[in-house]
Structures are given as structure tokens and as C-alpha cells.
Design an enzyme around this catalytic site. Structure first.
Site, PDB file in Angstrom:
ATOM      1  CD  GLU A 133      -4.484  -8.006   1.797  1.00 54.07           C
ATOM      2  OE1 GLU A 133      -5.366  -7.318   2.353  1.00 54.07           O
ATOM      3  OE2 GLU A 133      -3.269  -7.724   1.861  1.00 54.07           O
TER       4      GLU A 133
ATOM      5  CG  HIS B  19      -9.840  -6.244   0.990  1.00 55.61           C
ATOM      6  ND1 HIS B  19     -10.012  -7.360   1.773  1.00 55.61           N
ATOM      7  CD2 HIS B  19      -8.541  -5.888   1.128  1.00 55.61           C
ATOM      8  CE1 HIS B  19      -8.871  -7.668   2.362  1.00 55.61           C
ATOM      9  NE2 HIS B  19      -7.963  -6.791   1.976  1.00 55.61           N
TER      10      HIS B  19
ATOM     11  CD  GLU C 148      -2.939  -1.128   2.333  1.00 51.21           C
ATOM     12  OE1 GLU C 148      -2.786  -0.302   3.250  1.00 51.21           O
ATOM     13  OE2 GLU C 148      -3.864  -1.956   2.321  1.00 51.21           O
TER      14      GLU C 148
ATOM     15  CG  ASP D 291     -12.470  -9.598   2.196  1.00 46.44           C
ATOM     16  OD1 ASP D 291     -12.503  -8.621   1.414  1.00 46.44           O
ATOM     17  OD2 ASP D 291     -11.972  -9.536   3.332  1.00 46.44           O
TER      18      ASP D 291
ATOM     19  CG  ASN E  47      -0.386  -7.032  -1.479  1.00 45.28           C
ATOM     20  OD1 ASN E  47      -0.909  -7.717  -2.348  1.00 45.28           O
ATOM     21  ND2 ASN E  47      -0.959  -6.826  -0.293  1.00 45.28           N
TER      22      ASN E  47
HETATM   23  C1  XIL Z   1      -5.949  -6.517   8.515  1.00 49.98           C
HETATM   24  C2  XIL Z   1      -6.122  -7.767   9.376  1.00 49.98           C
HETATM   25  O1  XIL Z   1      -7.002  -8.641   8.718  1.00 49.98           O
HETATM   26  C3  XIL Z   1      -6.649  -7.426  10.738  1.00 49.98           C
HETATM   27  O2  XIL Z   1      -6.615  -8.569  11.593  1.00 49.98           O
HETATM   28  C4  XIL Z   1      -5.817  -6.290  11.356  1.00 49.98           C
HETATM   29  O3  XIL Z   1      -6.408  -5.899  12.566  1.00 49.98           O
HETATM   30  C5  XIL Z   1      -5.742  -5.111  10.418  1.00 49.98           C
HETATM   31  O4  XIL Z   1      -5.197  -5.527   9.179  1.00 49.98           O
HETATM   32  N1  XIL Z   1      -4.943  -4.718   3.801  1.00 49.98           N
HETATM   33  C6  XIL Z   1      -3.859  -5.461   4.225  1.00 49.98           C
HETATM   34  C7  XIL Z   1      -3.992  -6.353   5.405  1.00 49.98           C
HETATM   35  O5  XIL Z   1      -2.823  -5.477   3.533  1.00 49.98           O
HETATM   36  O6  XIL Z   1      -2.790  -6.499   6.106  1.00 49.98           O
HETATM   37  C8  XIL Z   1      -5.096  -5.898   6.330  1.00 49.98           C
HETATM   38  O7  XIL Z   1      -5.250  -6.889   7.340  1.00 49.98           O
HETATM   39  C9  XIL Z   1      -6.374  -5.657   5.572  1.00 49.98           C
HETATM   40  C10 XIL Z   1      -6.177  -4.590   4.522  1.00 49.98           C
END
Ligand code: XIL
Length: 385
Positions: free
Chosen positions: A294, A265, A153, A296, A229
Site C-alpha cells: 500500500e 504508508h 492489521e 504512498d 498484511n
Molecule cells: C482505505 C481506502 O483507501 C479508503 O478508500 C477507505 O475509505 C478506507 O480504507 N490500510 C488498509 C486499506 O489496509 O484497506 C485502507 O484503505 C488504508 C489503510
């Protein structure tokens, strides 16, 4: 057509399996094996002692990624000490169940310990701290973690195409903001002998600090695949354009980058699949792998965590379409090679706390580990015709 025929008789079902549709007893990892895909999930070590969690994970996935266990606040809680035990639990689980491990993440602006963010270090000190961190963590998992999210990020969604202001970049930064080179740091000559003129480009780039991180990680484990990423860069947009320009420049100059991770996401049940597919295509054409890291698909939920049945169907469509977009860019050793979800059971998903409990139900298994419509659709999509 073939899938409808599968419902009739066993013999036809066996035939259908041969032709490519997943049979009912097949797991995600079995389905993925046939297409050579990696199918992963983010995991929390404290849940591995829960029988249903562990057995579902081992049965369904061939890759894991520690969700938080390798972030600075966990793995590097004090300046002089590391805590590898949570990460090691995940790596041990993976090795017992023949799963690959992705590492997440070496450089991020979140989940950093106070000793780091409030330490008032100079650029030189911060560069030294970061280099040591990357080399210690990647070195500890050398040969065990096959791919790393080196930087997470770094681009800013509020200022399209620009890098985020972070301790690593410019607050105070590691001394490698565009045009400025850290004291004592000699920029390399180009690693691309055919294009010596490219060397000068190196330290002029605003993302020069990212380049240094990739080089440090590569020194610590030359075999590991190194990924950049990011979030909200899955479709063609100003952020993914900027990442694309950086990756192309890295490839031209021989900076050791092997892949790009798109977080994926999905919010509001909206995914522009055509644009996601075009984006995957242009990155893989640079010769880097793409991992969906990631995935979802958050749904609105009531106070009892229930979602609407029609939303579960739309969610299933999105999972299937994203998997198909990835698989359509699958080449033998490159292309879109991994699909990973951020957790796997709705019982443990970051979406609840992230949305103040207004959203949830984002994953493939419900809170009691039963499969959801999205599971079946994803499994079918994983089996290539
Ligand atoms: C999130 C985790 O899922 C949580 O458990 C934590 O509290 C906060 O971070 N992008 C990312 C991840 O790259 O590392 C994040 O993970 C979600 C968003």
C-alpha cells in the site's frame, strides 16, 4: 555515471538501456518485466470508465488490487447475500490487460457491515459466518486472484507486540483465543510430520484464530498465495517482531502462509530504509515472499492541493529507496516480489480524506495523470543492473 551519459546521444541512450537504466519511453510495467517484479496499484471500479484512469493503469501496471471492493461492507452487504459485481469489474479489467490481481481483505476490524458488527453473534455463529465468508469469496475468485491478504492489521500499534481486540479475536471472537479452542473444533495434528511435538503448540497461541483463517482460505483455493498484511510493521520494531514470531511458528507447523504484506504508508517524509531492508531480509529468510502492498508518501498540501517542489524531490528519493530495498531482496521465486502503490493518481487517493485535506500528493501521477519525480525514480529503480 551511466545515467548521466544517457542524456547525450541516441546511440548512447540505447546502450544505456541495455546496461540497465530505464529509457524515457519505458513504462513501469516494462521496467518491472525485466526484473521479474510485480508493480501494482489499488483501484476503484467506479473510476475504470474514466479514459485517462484506465489507460494509465493498463499501460503502467501489471497488477491491481481492489481498494475497497472486496471488503465485507461491499462484498457481503447482507448476511445471506454477496455482491461480487464491483470486484468482478476489477478482475475483468485485469484479465483484459494481462494483469495479476491481489485480493484485499478477508479478515479486518474495519469496513464491516452493521449486520455483522451489531449482530450479537455467539463465537460459534461468528466462526461459521467467517468460514463461509472466506470460502465464498476465495471460492468465487479461485484461479483469478493469485494472492490474498487473508488477515489485515491484526496487531495493535498501541500495545506493541499484542493482538488487537476485535470481533474476530475476542469480541466475542471465533472461539479460538489463546488456550481456548472453539466448541466442536478439533485442532489439527501438525502438518509437519517431522516435528509432531509442534502440534500441541497450535491452539495455545493467541493468534490461533488467524491460523484458522489461513486454513479456510487454503481449502477454498489451494493455489492462491496467502498473505498476512499489516501497517507500521515495515521496519524492525515490536510489531514486526511479533508478526515475525507468528510467521516463523506458522512455517514450522505447516500453516499455509506464503507471504507478508507491508503496507508502507509513509508519513512525515520519514522512512528508515536500513531498518526496512533488514526487516524484509529477515522475513524472506523464513521462506515467505514479501509484498509492499500500500505504498504512498503523503506530503503537506495547501487548499489547492499543491505541495512544495522540494518535498516532491524528497518523496521521489523515498520511492526509489524503498524500491531498491525490495529489489535487493529479490530472489527467483521468493524474496520481495511486488511493489504496489495505494492508488496511482493524486486525483483519487485516500490520503486527502484521511488527513482532512491537509496532506495529499502521495502518489506517482498528479491529478491530471502527469508523471511526478517519484515516477521516474521508481522506474529507474525497477530496472536491475
Ligand atoms: C482505505 C481506502 O483507501 C479508503 O478508500 C477507505 O475509505 C478506507 O480504507 N490500510 C488498509 C486499506 O489496509 O484497506 C485502507 O484503505 C488504508 C489503510
Amino acid at each position: 555515471m551511466r545515467r548521466r551519459a544517457c542524456g547525450f546521444v541516441l546511440a548512447v541512450a540505447v546502450l544505456c538501456r541495455g546496461f540497465g537504466a530505464a529509457s524515457p519511453e519505458q513504462s513501469l510495467r516494462e521496467a518491472a518485466r525485466r526484473s521479474g517484479m510485480l508493480i501494482g496499484a489499488a483501484v476503484r471500479p467506479e473510476q475504470l470508465s474514466e479514459a485517462a484512469y484506465a489507460s494509465t493503469l493498463a499501460r503502467e501496471f501489471n497488477m491491481v488490487e481492489p481498494e475497497d471492493a472486496l471488503k465485507w461492507e461491499v462484498v457481503h452487504p447482507e448476511r445471506e447475500s454477496f455482491d461480487f459485481s464491483p470486484g468482478d469489474q476489477v478482475v475483468d479489467f485485469a484479465s483484459r490487460h494481462d494483469m495479476k490481481v491481489r485480493g484485499h481483505t478477508l479478515v479486518w476490524h474495519r469496513q464491516n457491515p452493521k449486520w455483522l458488527t451489531e449482530g450479537n453473534y455467539t463465537s460459534g455463529e461468528l466462526a461459521e459466518i467467517l468460514e463461509k465468508h472466506i470460502k465464498a469469496v476465495v471460492g468465487h475468485y479461485r484461479g483469478k486472484i493469485f494472492a490474498w491478504d487473508v488477515v489485515n492489521e491484526a496487531f495493535d500499534e498501541l500495545r506493541p507486540g499484542e493482538l488487537r481486540h476485535t470481533i474476530w479475536r475476542d469480541q466475542p471472537g471465533i472461539g479460538a483465543v489463546g488456550g481456548g479452542v472453539a466448541a466442536g473444533y478439533e485442532p489439527r495434528t501438525s502438518s509437519n510430520p517431522a516435528r509432531p511435538e509442534l502440534a500441541a503448540r497450535s491452539s495455545q497461541q493467541p493468534y490461533f484464530y488467524i491460523e484458522r483463517c489461513f486454513r479456510w482460505a487454503h481449502e477454498a483455493d489451494p493455489q492462491a498465495l496467502l498473505f498476512y498484511n499489516d501497517a507500521e510493521a515495515e521496519a524492525v520494531n515490536p510489531k514486526s517482531d511479533a508478526i515475525y514470531a507468528m510467521v516463523r511458528d506458522f512455517r514450522e507447523r505447516g500453516v499455509p502462509i506464503d507471504g507478508v504484506g507491508f503496507q508502507m504508508h509513509i508519513a512525515k517524509l520519514h522512512a528508515d530504509i536500513a531498518s526496512i531492508s533488514a526487516n524484509i531480509q529477515r522475513f524472506t529468510a523464513l521462506g515467505v515472499q514479501v509484498h509492499i502492498t500500500e505504498l504512498d508518501v503523503a506530503l503537506p498540501v495547501d487548499a489547492e492541493h499543491n505541495s512544495r517542489p522540494e518535498d516532491l524531490q524528497s518523496q521521489a528519493d523515498i520511492y526509489a529507496q524503498i524500491a531498491a530495498a525490495c529489489l535487493s531482496h529479490r530472489l527467483s521465486h521468493s524474496g520481495c516480489t511486488a511493489i504496489q502503490t495505494w492508488g496511482f493518481t493524486d486525483k483519487y487517493s485516500w490520503i486527502g480524506s484521511h488527513s482532512k485535506q491537509t496532506e495529499g500528493a502521495a502518489l506517482l501521477f498528479d491529478r491530471t495523470y502527469r508523471t511526478k519525480p517519484a515516477y521516474l525514480r521508481l522506474r529507474n529503480a525497477l530496472v536491475l543492473d
